[in-house]
Each structure stands twice: as structure tokens, then as C-alpha cells.
Design a protein around this motif. Structure first.
Motif, short mmCIF file in Angstrom:
data_model
loop_
_atom_site.label_atom_id
_atom_site.label_comp_id
_atom_site.label_asym_id
_atom_site.label_seq_id
_atom_site.Cartn_x
_atom_site.Cartn_y
_atom_site.Cartn_z
N GLU A 102 40.87 14.15 41.34
CA GLU A 102 42.21 14.63 40.99
C GLU A 102 42.25 15.27 39.60
O GLU A 102 41.66 14.74 38.66
N ARG A 103 42.97 16.38 39.51
CA ARG A 103 43.16 17.07 38.23
C ARG A 103 44.66 17.15 37.91
O ARG A 103 45.49 17.13 38.82
N VAL A 104 44.97 17.29 36.63
CA VAL A 104 46.35 17.46 36.20
C VAL A 104 46.89 18.77 36.78
O VAL A 104 46.24 19.81 36.66
N GLY A 105 48.05 18.69 37.41
CA GLY A 105 48.73 19.89 37.89
C GLY A 105 49.84 20.27 36.92
O GLY A 105 49.98 21.43 36.54
N SER A 106 50.61 19.26 36.50
CA SER A 106 51.68 19.50 35.53
C SER A 106 51.98 18.23 34.77
O SER A 106 51.68 17.13 35.22
N VAL A 107 52.58 18.39 33.60
CA VAL A 107 53.05 17.27 32.79
C VAL A 107 54.56 17.29 32.85
O VAL A 107 55.19 18.31 32.52
N THR A 108 55.16 16.18 33.29
CA THR A 108 56.63 16.12 33.37
C THR A 108 57.21 15.21 32.31
O THR A 108 58.41 15.25 32.06
N TYR A 109 56.39 14.35 31.70
CA TYR A 109 56.87 13.45 30.65
C TYR A 109 55.76 13.21 29.65
O TYR A 109 54.61 12.99 30.02
N ARG A 110 56.11 13.29 28.37
CA ARG A 110 55.16 12.97 27.31
C ARG A 110 55.92 12.15 26.28
O ARG A 110 56.92 12.62 25.72
N ALA A 111 55.47 10.92 26.03
CA ALA A 111 56.13 10.06 25.05
C ALA A 111 55.99 10.65 23.66
O ALA A 111 55.00 11.33 23.37
N LYS A 112 56.95 10.38 22.82
CA LYS A 112 56.90 10.89 21.44
C LYS A 112 55.64 10.44 20.72
O LYS A 112 55.09 11.14 19.90
N SER A 113 55.18 9.24 21.07
CA SER A 113 53.96 8.73 20.44
C SER A 113 52.71 9.42 20.97
O SER A 113 51.62 9.21 20.46
N GLN A 114 52.86 10.24 22.01
CA GLN A 114 51.78 11.00 22.64
C GLN A 114 50.78 10.14 23.42
O GLN A 114 49.81 10.66 23.94
N ASP A 115 51.00 8.83 23.50
CA ASP A 115 50.01 8.01 24.20
C ASP A 115 50.32 7.81 25.68
O ASP A 115 49.44 7.46 26.45
N ILE A 116 51.55 8.06 26.12
CA ILE A 116 51.92 7.94 27.54
C ILE A 116 52.29 9.33 28.05
O ILE A 116 53.10 10.03 27.45
N VAL A 117 51.68 9.72 29.17
CA VAL A 117 51.94 11.01 29.79
C VAL A 117 52.03 10.79 31.29
O VAL A 117 51.27 10.01 31.85
N SER A 118 52.95 11.49 31.94
CA SER A 118 53.00 11.43 33.40
C SER A 118 53.31 12.81 33.96
O SER A 118 53.75 13.70 33.23
N GLY A 119 53.06 12.95 35.24
CA GLY A 119 53.29 14.23 35.89
C GLY A 119 52.74 14.23 37.29
O GLY A 119 52.64 13.18 37.92
N TYR A 120 52.34 15.42 37.74
CA TYR A 120 51.81 15.58 39.08
C TYR A 120 50.39 16.13 39.02
O TYR A 120 50.07 16.94 38.15
N THR A 121 49.58 15.69 39.98
CA THR A 121 48.24 16.22 40.10
C THR A 121 48.32 17.56 40.85
O THR A 121 49.37 17.90 41.40
N GLN A 122 47.22 18.27 40.90
CA GLN A 122 47.19 19.53 41.64
C GLN A 122 47.39 19.30 43.14
O GLN A 122 47.79 20.22 43.85
N ASP A 123 47.12 18.07 43.61
CA ASP A 123 47.31 17.74 45.02
C ASP A 123 48.70 17.18 45.33
O ASP A 123 48.96 16.74 46.45
N GLY A 124 49.59 17.12 44.31
CA GLY A 124 50.95 16.64 44.53
C GLY A 124 51.15 15.15 44.34
O GLY A 124 52.25 14.64 44.58
N ASN A 125 50.11 14.44 43.94
CA ASN A 125 50.27 13.01 43.65
C ASN A 125 50.87 12.83 42.26
O ASN A 125 50.87 13.75 41.44
N ILE A 126 51.38 11.65 42.00
CA ILE A 126 51.95 11.32 40.70
C ILE A 126 50.88 10.63 39.87
O ILE A 126 50.10 9.84 40.39
N TYR A 127 50.84 10.93 38.57
CA TYR A 127 49.95 10.18 37.68
C TYR A 127 50.74 9.63 36.51
O TYR A 127 51.77 10.17 36.11
#
Length: 167
Positions: A102-127
Motif C-alpha cells: 500500500e502507498r499513500v494516495g492522499s492525506v486528509t488529516y495532519r496533526a499540528k504536532s506533525q506526528d499523526i497523519v491519516s488519509g487514503y491509500t492509492q487502493d482506497g483503504n484508510i490509513y
């Protein structure tokens, strides 16, 4: 006489009914225990479900070693040591490997502290990813713990999200 036979049938069926009910309760209890058994990963200092399979792989394209804990379509991936490139602002960006598949497709959330990130993979899964910057030596490195799951599993991964968040 027919009334006596009916009462006798009920008496004979009661123990069978009781046995079947107790058997089902025991099976459900054991199933719940299996799903609630957690293992401790001492190198990464996090817990993971004992029912997950565990593999270690080297990913040439990263380059780096990753440990993958998985069950069906849910993956918990631990990258113990990523290079300096992973410590720069904006990590992870589109196309970065999250797991061997799995690879990063998009970033939908990035914490101000930069240590937590979430989004979607290129296959449509959530990370859901947490990064720790490692200091020592001349160059910074990072360690990453990432949970990857399909949107259909959203209601089943809250404990694993907390594992990543609290890591």
C-alpha cells in the motif's frame, strides 16, 4: 396418557436444551477471549492482537525493514527505522510506501504536532499513521507505526487506532 408423554418429552428436552445453550455460551466466550488477547511487541513498544499473523519484510523501494501484523484485510505495519527523508516536513506524501502493498494516495488529516497523519491509500483503504523522530548520530531518522484498513472495517478498528495514537 398423551399428556404424560408430552410432559416426559419436555423433561427429556430440557437437559438437551440446557447443554446446547451452555455449549454456545462457552464457544462465544472463547471466541471473545481470542479476539481480546493482545501481544506485546517489545522492540516497538506497542500491543497488537494475538490473532494477527506477523511477518518481517525488507522493501527495496523504501529501503527499509517493515513488520506487518495482519488479519484478513487489516494491517498494522511497523517501520522501525526510516531514513532522513522521512523526517522532513510533509511526510508522508503521495506515493510513499505504507506497507509492502500500500502507498499513500492522499492525506486528509495532519496533526499540528506533525506526528499523526491519516488519509487514503492509492487502493482506497484508510490509513492512520504515527511517526516518532529518532535522534542520535549525525542524521535524524524516524520510526513509523501505521494502521491500514478498508472503509468497511471503520467500526472494528477503534482499539487499533488507539494503539497507534498512544504509541
Amino acid at each position: 396418557m398423551a399428556n404424560v408423554i408430552e410432559k416426559l418429552k419436555v423433561k427429556l428436552l430440557d437437559p438437551v436444551y440446557l447443554f446446547v445453550t451452555m455449549f454456545l455460551v462457552l464457544c462465544l466466550s472463547l471466541s471473545a477471549q481470542e479476539s481480546s488477547t493482545w501481544e506485546w511487541h517489545s522492540d516497538g513498544a506497542f500491543k497488537y492482537p494475538g490473532s494477527f499473523s506477523h511477518t518481517k519484510l525488507f522493501v527495496d523501494d523504501v529501503p527499509g525493514m517493515v513488520e506487518v501484523f495482519s488479519k484478513e484485510n487489516i494491517q498494522l505495519c511497523f517501520w522501525p527505522l526510516l531514513g532522513f527523508w522521512s523526517t522532513e516536513a510533509g511526510f508522508p506524501e503521495e506515493g510513499v510506501w505504507l506497507s509492502p502493498k500500500e502507498r499513500v494516495g492522499s492525506v486528509t488529516y495532519r496533526a499540528k504536532s506533525q506526528d499523526i497523519v491519516s488519509g487514503y491509500t492509492q487502493d482506497g483503504n484508510i490509513y492512520y499513521l504515527k511517526q516518532k523522530i529518532l535522534f542520535g548520530g549525525e542524521v535524524k531518522h524516524s520510526s513509523v507505526l501505521v494502521l491500514i484498513y478498508p472503509p468497511s472495517e471503520q467500526n472494528n478498528v477503534s482499539e487499533l487506532i488507539n494503539v497507534v495514537k498512544d504509541w
